[in-house]
Scaffold this motif. Structure first.
Motif, PDB file in Angstrom:
ATOM      1  N   SER A 188       0.707  -1.299  -0.051  1.00  0.00           N
ATOM      2  CA  SER A 188      -0.014   0.095  -0.019  1.00  0.00           C
ATOM      3  C   SER A 188       0.780   1.294   0.162  1.00  0.00           C
ATOM      4  N   SER A 189       1.728   1.308   0.868  1.00  0.00           N
ATOM      5  CA  SER A 189       2.628   2.657   0.927  1.00  0.00           C
ATOM      6  C   SER A 189       4.105   2.791   0.500  1.00  0.00           C
ATOM      7  N   GLY A 190       4.521   1.661   0.124  1.00  0.00           N
ATOM      8  CA  GLY A 190       6.009   1.490  -0.617  1.00  0.00           C
ATOM      9  C   GLY A 190       6.928   2.115   0.434  1.00  0.00           C
ATOM     10  N   LEU A 191       8.068   2.718  -0.072  1.00  0.00           N
ATOM     11  CA  LEU A 191       9.134   2.954   0.720  1.00  0.00           C
ATOM     12  C   LEU A 191       8.706   3.869   2.079  1.00  0.00           C
ATOM     13  N   ARG A 192       7.692   4.739   1.864  1.00  0.00           N
ATOM     14  CA  ARG A 192       7.039   5.575   2.974  1.00  0.00           C
ATOM     15  C   ARG A 192       6.911   4.797   4.305  1.00  0.00           C
ATOM     16  N   ALA A 193       6.303   3.415   4.198  1.00  0.00           N
ATOM     17  CA  ALA A 193       5.874   2.647   5.518  1.00  0.00           C
ATOM     18  C   ALA A 193       7.228   2.636   6.235  1.00  0.00           C
ATOM     19  N   PRO A 194       8.099   1.965   5.699  1.00  0.00           N
ATOM     20  CA  PRO A 194       9.586   1.574   6.537  1.00  0.00           C
ATOM     21  C   PRO A 194      10.055   2.921   7.067  1.00  0.00           C
ATOM     22  N   ALA A 195      10.008   3.896   6.272  1.00  0.00           N
ATOM     23  CA  ALA A 195      10.476   5.451   6.468  1.00  0.00           C
ATOM     24  C   ALA A 195      10.089   5.811   7.792  1.00  0.00           C
ATOM     25  N   LEU A 196       8.570   5.728   7.998  1.00  0.00           N
ATOM     26  CA  LEU A 196       7.907   6.235   9.103  1.00  0.00           C
ATOM     27  C   LEU A 196       8.439   5.654  10.193  1.00  0.00           C
ATOM     28  N   ILE A 197       7.938   3.966  10.024  1.00  0.00           N
ATOM     29  CA  ILE A 197       8.140   3.108  11.249  1.00  0.00           C
ATOM     30  C   ILE A 197       9.626   3.201  11.723  1.00  0.00           C
ATOM     31  N   ALA A 198      10.672   3.564  10.981  1.00  0.00           N
ATOM     32  CA  ALA A 198      12.034   3.344  11.472  1.00  0.00           C
ATOM     33  C   ALA A 198      12.141   4.286  12.546  1.00  0.00           C
ATOM     34  N   PHE A 199      11.450   5.506  12.729  1.00  0.00           N
ATOM     35  CA  PHE A 199      11.528   6.268  14.018  1.00  0.00           C
ATOM     36  C   PHE A 199      11.230   5.421  15.210  1.00  0.00           C
ATOM     37  N   VAL A 200      10.037   4.487  15.050  1.00  0.00           N
ATOM     38  CA  VAL A 200       9.879   4.077  16.251  1.00  0.00           C
ATOM     39  C   VAL A 200      10.974   3.042  16.603  1.00  0.00           C
ATOM     40  N   LYS A 201      11.242   2.071  15.535  1.00  0.00           N
ATOM     41  CA  LYS A 201      12.060   1.112  15.682  1.00  0.00           C
ATOM     42  C   LYS A 201      13.420   1.537  16.295  1.00  0.00           C
ATOM     43  N   ASP A 202      14.079   2.701  15.944  1.00  0.00           N
ATOM     44  CA  ASP A 202      15.263   3.057  16.097  1.00  0.00           C
ATOM     45  C   ASP A 202      15.243   3.699  17.768  1.00  0.00           C
ATOM     46  N   ALA A 203      14.002   4.252  17.777  1.00  0.00           N
ATOM     47  CA  ALA A 203      14.103   4.800  19.306  1.00  0.00           C
ATOM     48  C   ALA A 203      13.919   3.700  20.241  1.00  0.00           C
ATOM     49  N   LEU A 204      13.021   2.540  19.994  1.00  0.00           N
ATOM     50  CA  LEU A 204      13.067   1.558  20.899  1.00  0.00           C
ATOM     51  C   LEU A 204      14.195   0.706  20.981  1.00  0.00           C
ATOM     52  N   ALA A 339      10.636  -6.531  28.964  1.00  0.00           N
ATOM     53  CA  ALA A 339      10.810  -7.673  28.076  1.00  0.00           C
ATOM     54  C   ALA A 339      10.018  -7.558  26.661  1.00  0.00           C
ATOM     55  N   GLY A 340       8.665  -7.132  26.904  1.00  0.00           N
ATOM     56  CA  GLY A 340       7.862  -6.746  25.815  1.00  0.00           C
ATOM     57  C   GLY A 340       8.309  -5.591  25.164  1.00  0.00           C
ATOM     58  N   VAL A 341       8.994  -4.459  25.529  1.00  0.00           N
ATOM     59  CA  VAL A 341       9.421  -3.602  24.963  1.00  0.00           C
ATOM     60  C   VAL A 341      10.690  -4.098  24.113  1.00  0.00           C
ATOM     61  N   ALA A 342      11.549  -5.085  24.735  1.00  0.00           N
ATOM     62  CA  ALA A 342      12.811  -5.439  23.888  1.00  0.00           C
ATOM     63  C   ALA A 342      12.499  -6.248  22.954  1.00  0.00           C
ATOM     64  N   PHE A 343      11.405  -6.991  23.018  1.00  0.00           N
ATOM     65  CA  PHE A 343      10.810  -7.988  21.946  1.00  0.00           C
ATOM     66  C   PHE A 343      10.444  -7.014  20.815  1.00  0.00           C
ATOM     67  N   ALA A 344       9.540  -6.134  21.067  1.00  0.00           N
ATOM     68  CA  ALA A 344       9.071  -5.246  19.939  1.00  0.00           C
ATOM     69  C   ALA A 344      10.099  -4.561  19.247  1.00  0.00           C
ATOM     70  N   ALA A 345      11.312  -4.123  19.978  1.00  0.00           N
ATOM     71  CA  ALA A 345      12.250  -3.666  19.328  1.00  0.00           C
ATOM     72  C   ALA A 345      12.872  -4.513  18.231  1.00  0.00           C
ATOM     73  N   ILE A 346      13.068  -5.892  18.498  1.00  0.00           N
ATOM     74  CA  ILE A 346      13.821  -6.807  17.661  1.00  0.00           C
ATOM     75  C   ILE A 346      12.614  -7.250  16.441  1.00  0.00           C
ATOM     76  N   GLY A 347      11.315  -7.257  16.988  1.00  0.00           N
ATOM     77  CA  GLY A 347      10.169  -7.616  15.920  1.00  0.00           C
ATOM     78  C   GLY A 347      10.076  -6.388  14.699  1.00  0.00           C
ATOM     79  N   ILE A 348       9.927  -5.205  15.240  1.00  0.00           N
ATOM     80  CA  ILE A 348       9.849  -3.897  14.334  1.00  0.00           C
ATOM     81  C   ILE A 348      11.215  -3.878  13.795  1.00  0.00           C
ATOM     82  N   GLY A 349      12.152  -4.191  14.357  1.00  0.00           N
ATOM     83  CA  GLY A 349      13.660  -4.118  13.724  1.00  0.00           C
ATOM     84  C   GLY A 349      13.610  -5.047  12.743  1.00  0.00           C
ATOM     85  N   ALA A 350      12.797  -6.095  12.552  1.00  0.00           N
ATOM     86  CA  ALA A 350      12.782  -7.025  11.234  1.00  0.00           C
ATOM     87  C   ALA A 350      11.881  -6.362  10.163  1.00  0.00           C
ATOM     88  N   LEU A 351      10.792  -5.848  10.872  1.00  0.00           N
ATOM     89  CA  LEU A 351       9.678  -5.357   9.584  1.00  0.00           C
ATOM     90  C   LEU A 351      10.387  -4.375   8.761  1.00  0.00           C
TER      91      LEU A 351
END
Length: 542
Positions: A188-204, A339-351
């Motif tokens: 749906s969103s192309g490269l804009r999706a990972p660009a926006l999500i990357a803010f959350v991923k790196d912060a976590l 631990a849930g926050v850490a797991f979310a960081a890894i999971g989003i770090g994969a997406l």
């Protein structure tokens, strides 16, 4: 070690996963373009990202769930040899400072979307362009698979999925859901999706590492105790090899391996299609130059992250699959909510990287296989539609790979991908600075590097695999054990140089160069910039 489903950690993980899913779909409206039906918009975010968006996007692209899991896992398994990832990410930034701005400029001027677009335009060779495209796609596939392995590792430690007593569908359902969401918002969103999500991923990730590097050593009795425990563990004999498990400091015999692996990995990192896709999405040449100076902040994070491998040993983490060591460390040491926050960081770090990688592979297929060889007159809308569909197929292939093959195989194929992608360096980086290399010589050098690298890797055995058991072997003529990819690269360059002399002496046709010297230093807004034109059209006036 805790058993059963960690409900609190799972709840926190689901919260962050849902949050980034919503962001992924909303990204289609973020910085919305007038014409969405073009690869510039879907595949490169409109080439409009500034310094900070590009920094987060490149960070999300290069520092993946695989990095988060595999680097400390390598140290957990073998000791300081796993630190090779730190020097190579330091070496890479001065290197890319020299050539990435040139690639951005020429790509911006001619509307190049992929490295293969540039190679075709520079050397006038669809054959060489095809070789670079196929190499990029092949090297990217196992890399995407490893991101899914990272998600699966987190799900296993949380106690969902992976149960041997369940049927395959129930066991893999959480991973299938994660895959479906990733596929949907990327389409749906192309490269804009990972660009926006990357803010959350790196912060976590920064939050988790900052807490882990302070909190866990306090619980374990300090770094003195951690290193002492690690030293004891590494001095113990590994039953599978009859040798010590590892070492806190690499032995002299392993120094060639360490150095060549670091250097070869540095040369290869920005040959990957996803690295270039993130680079070409930036809005100016200066953005690239700034990013090469601030991206080393991630290397600092990586050095701290690597220490988690020693902490897992000191904490008494015991896992049969080394990829589970760090998720299990978080499960054992942190309160459930964190631990849930850490797991979310890894999971989003994969997406995030999985999305960028699938887009990059799809762009290569669309521009350099579909448009060059199947439908040369494809419209921009047709190109975008094909790229969207191929991005789905690429992710499906990676998912099948993960669900049907052993995780160790996935890791070793990713190492093989690194050997392969390094063989595109002479055509890409060489072409950015000189037209001296002959296109046929570059193709022959690429073929020699690919064949040697693949055969050498095929001959490497490990305790669990008869073939493709690693990426290091004896260096011909030296006798030291070194990185196969770098040896193949040296052979590649030698063949390219020798054959270029021969072909030039024979006056073999060299192809038409559609670029001009000024193209390599052009910036956005300079006269002559034609980002909307396809390569063939952009080069027609030159």
């Amino acid at each position: 070690m805790k058993t059963g489903v960690n409900g609190v950690a799972l709840g926190v993980f689901i919260f962050f996963f849902l949050a980034v899913t919503v962001m992924g779909f909303l990204a289609a409206r973020w910085r919305k373009a007038e014409n969405e039906q073009s690869l510039d918009e879907w595949g490169l975010g409109g080439r409009s990202f500034g310094t900070w968006i590009t920094w987060f996007l490149l960070g999300g692209d290069l520092y993946t769930a695989y990095t988060f899991v595999a680097v400390p896992a390598a140290i957990y398994a073998a000791g300081a040899a796993g630190f090779f990832a730190v020097p190579y990410t330091i070496l890479v930034y001065p290197l890319i400072f020299t050539f990435l701005p040139r690639l951005w400029s020429v790509s911006h001027r001619h509307g190049y979307v992929t490295t293969s677009d540039f190679v075709r335009g520079r050397f006038g060779s669809k054959g060489l362009s095809l070789a670079v495209a196929l190499t990029g796609i092949l090297a990217t596939m196992p890399y995407i698979a490893l991101q899914l392995v990272g998600i699966q590792a987190v799900l296993d430690v949380m106690g969902i999925g992976g149960s041997a007593g369940s049927n395959w569908f129930v066991k893999d359902l959480p991973l299938l859901i994660a895959f479906g969401v990733l596929a949907a918002y990327t389409y749906s969103s192309g490269l804009r999706a990972p660009a926006l999500i990357a803010f959350v991923k790196d912060a976590l990730i920064y939050i988790v590492i900052a807490v882990a590097i302070i909190y866990i050593p306090i619980k374990l009795g300090g770094f003195d105790h951690i290193f002492a425990k690690a030293g004891e563990a590494f001095s113990a004999t590994n039953p599978a090899t009859g040798k010590p498990r590892g070492a806190l400091v690499p032995a002299e015999a392993n120094q060639w391996t360490y150095a060549t692996l670091a250097l070869g990995s540095a040369l290869a990192l920005f040959m990957y299609p996803h690295s270039i896709t993130a680079t070409l999405s930036s809005k100016s040449r200066e953005v690239i130059r700034r990013n090469t100076t601030i991206l080393p902040l991630y290397s600092l994070m990586l050095g701290l992250l690597a220490l988690l491998g020693f902490m897992a040993i000191a904490a008494g983490v015991k896992v049969t699959n080394g990829q589970l060591a760090i998720p299990q460390l978080f499960e054992d040491m942190f309160p459930s909510w964190f631990a849930g926050v850490a797991f979310a960081a890894i999971g989003i770090g994969a997406l995030v990287p999985a999305a960028i990688m699938s887009i990059a592979a799809a762009n290569l297929f669309t521009r350099n296989i579909y448009k060059d060889f199947i439908k040369p007159n494809a419209t921009a809308e047709q190109e975008t539609k094909v790229s969207k569909l191929v991005s789905l197929l690429v992710k499906v292939g990676a998912l099948v790979f993960v669900l049907t093959m052993d995780k160790t195989v996935a890791i070793n194929f990713q190492l093989l991908g690194g050997i392969w992608i390094l063989q595109t360096f002479p055509a890409l980086v060489g072409g950015l600075f000189t037209r001296w290399f002959h296109r046929w010589a570059l193709l022959a050098g690429w073929a020699v590097g690919m064949v040697y690298g693949t055969l050498a890797a095929y001959g490497v055995a490990s305790p669990t695999q008869k073939h493709f058991g690693g990426s290091n072997a004896a260096i011909p003529g030296i006798g030291q054990i070194g990185y196969i990819g770098l040896t193949a690269f040296v052979l590649n360059v030698l063949v390219t140089v020798v054959l270029t002399f021969v072909l030039k002496a024979l006056k073999a046709p060299e192809g038409v160069d559609e670029t001009k010297p000024g193209d390599y230093t052009a910036d956005a807004g300079d006269p002559g910039v034609q980002v909307e034109l396809p390569p063939a059209t952009a080069g027609a006036s030159h």
